[in-house]
Design a protein around this motif. Structure first.
Motif, PDB file in Angstrom:
ATOM      1  N   ILE A 141       0.836  -1.204   0.000  1.00 40.43           N
ATOM      2  CA  ILE A 141       0.000   0.000   0.000  1.00 40.43           C
ATOM      3  C   ILE A 141       0.866   1.248   0.000  1.00 40.43           C
ATOM      4  N   ILE A 162      -8.153   5.233   0.112  1.00 39.01           N
ATOM      5  CA  ILE A 162      -7.529   3.964  -0.269  1.00 39.01           C
ATOM      6  C   ILE A 162      -8.462   2.833   0.133  1.00 39.01           C
ATOM      7  N   PRO A 164      -8.327  -1.062   0.287  1.00 36.97           N
ATOM      8  CA  PRO A 164      -7.844  -2.447   0.209  1.00 36.97           C
ATOM      9  C   PRO A 164      -9.042  -3.404   0.284  1.00 36.97           C
ATOM     10  N   VAL A 185      -5.914  -3.352  -4.167  1.00 41.00           N
ATOM     11  CA  VAL A 185      -5.988  -2.030  -3.555  1.00 41.00           C
ATOM     12  C   VAL A 185      -6.208  -1.004  -4.655  1.00 41.00           C
ATOM     13  N   CYS A 187      -7.384   3.317  -5.364  1.00 44.22           N
ATOM     14  CA  CYS A 187      -7.315   4.631  -4.721  1.00 44.22           C
ATOM     15  C   CYS A 187      -8.211   5.624  -5.454  1.00 44.22           C
TER      16      CYS A 187
END
Length: 397
Positions: A141, A162, A164, A185, A187
């Motif tokens: 990350i 973010i 995940p 992940v 964003c």
């Protein structure tokens, strides 16, 4: 029958014995493929929560024979999944919500990311998804955020959200735990979660339908907890409310997807800050934990912005009921109510509808009351790297 408690799919005390261990998640093996053409970044004023994605994502998969594959950071794009995958059929979906900020040093940073990693492992264990090393995931990350730094807005109240996510990908209709998974992940740059400006949000207290129940999954960040709340939320919106205040009988649990707090005047002149306890029906929010710690620190360890040092905040996790809120409001003691969470940080509550009547909170310039405003200012200063506190701000390099 008691079910053994699990953390990320492994029962406490259970011995694991196999001749060949599946590969562990290993961030050092990540393969980075950068996008050849970068997307334009919208103006911060046009950003709406979760609608714009950045250039890249991180993806890694698990199968029971080989274990975790080589992690990839690659251009953002669709995933290819079997229609019979467990995530579609049996809701084996876990996600987290985190944010990245740019500090005064120009470096991107995360807010208490280990808390998110611990909760994600706990949630994944609850639905028996394959285990993963949270330290390695956090490294991935941080690498992704460093690559996407240009997407982090610098305006106050803005950040890079973010998400995940781990999903079960066992391709079978058999009702069983998924032994395969995809961990990814993504964003998204974002501004304020609620577009109400300084206006506080309004809540409709709901107990005809419930968000969570004792022994259920309310204390885990599972996708299956969210979909059943959409219909009651639509009903609340038709009545002029922004979110639901979720009840169990008269007992308050959460506000929308937020943890709920109230500030109550004490007879000695100090203030009580109450939030419902973590009884299994309430998500253990990272912002919730942070608000509790910061409020408890005033004024002995740290002074919150614009609050006098003579004012003591008595913080308590205790059961809250609608009858109590009504009584405190009638006595003029209910000074503030607010919801907290990663997306909203701190959101003021203006009124709460219950049994055909509204509990109306005192109004304050800018929406938040003195305590809510002080906590919002302090936590965002820490998130932005402008106030150092307990190593809560972690730089991505």
């Amino acid at each position: 029958m008691a079910i053994p408690q699990t953390t990320n799919g492994v029962a406490n005390g259970a011995a694991v014995s196999t001749s060949v261990q599946p590969a562990e998640l290993d961030a050092s093996k990540v393969v980075v493929t950068l996008a050849q053409e970068l997307k334009p970044i919208p103006p911060a004023t046009e950003l709406k929560f979760g609608q714009v994605m950045t250039d890249h994502m991180m993806v890694v998969s698990y199968d029971p024979v080989n274990g975790w594959s080589t992690p990839e950071i690659k251009p953002y794009g669709p995933l290819a999944l079997d229609p019979a995958s467990s995530c579609f059929q049996y809701a084996t979906n876990v996600f987290e919500g985190m944010k990245a900020y740019v500090g005064p040093d120009g470096k991107p940073r995360l807010f208490r990311p280990n808390k998110n990693m611990d909760r994600m492992a706990m949630s994944a264990g609850r639905v028996a998804l394959p285990p993963f090393d949270t330290n390695e995931l956090l490294k991935l990350i941080r690498r992704l955020v460093a690559i996407e730094q240009r997407w982090i807005p610098t305006q106050k109240g803005h950040s890079l959200y973010i998400r995940p996510t781990i999903i079960g990908t066992r391709s079978s209709l058999g009702v069983a735990a998924s032994d395969s998974a995809v961990l990814y992940v993504i964003c998204s740059p974002t501004g304020p979660y609620f577009r109400t400006g300084a206006r506080p949000i309004n809540l409709l207290a709901v107990n005809e339908t419930v968000r969570a129940w004792p022994g259920g999954t309310g204390g885990y960040k599972l996708a299956l907890n969210y979909a059943p709340t959409f219909k009651p939320q639509q009903y609340a919106a038709k009545l002029g409310y922004d979110q639901c205040l979720w009840l169990l009988g008269e007992k308050i649990t959460e506000a929308g997807a937020m943890n709920f707090f109230v500030v109550v005047q004490r007879e000695d002149g100090d203030l009580d800050v109450f939030t419902p306890p973590l009884d299994g029906t309430i998500l253990p929010g990272v912002t919730r934990d942070s608000i509790l710690a910061l409020a408890a620190a005033h004024p002995s360890r740290m002074v919150l912005p614009n609050l006098p040092t003579s004012l003591h905040l008595h913080v308590s996790e205790r059961e809250l009921t609608m009858s109590e809120l009504s009584a405190w409001a009638a006595d003029g003691r209910l000074l503030e109510a607010f919801g907290v969470g990663t997306a909203v940080v701190v959101a003021a509550v203006g009124r709460i509808g219950y049994q055909g009547k509204d509990i109306v909170l005192p109004t304050h310039e800018g929406g938040l009351g003195p305590v809510g405003r002080a906590l919002y200012e302090r936590i965002t200063e820490i998130q932005d790297g402008k106030f150092q506190w307990e190593d809560w701000s972690v730089v991505c390099e």
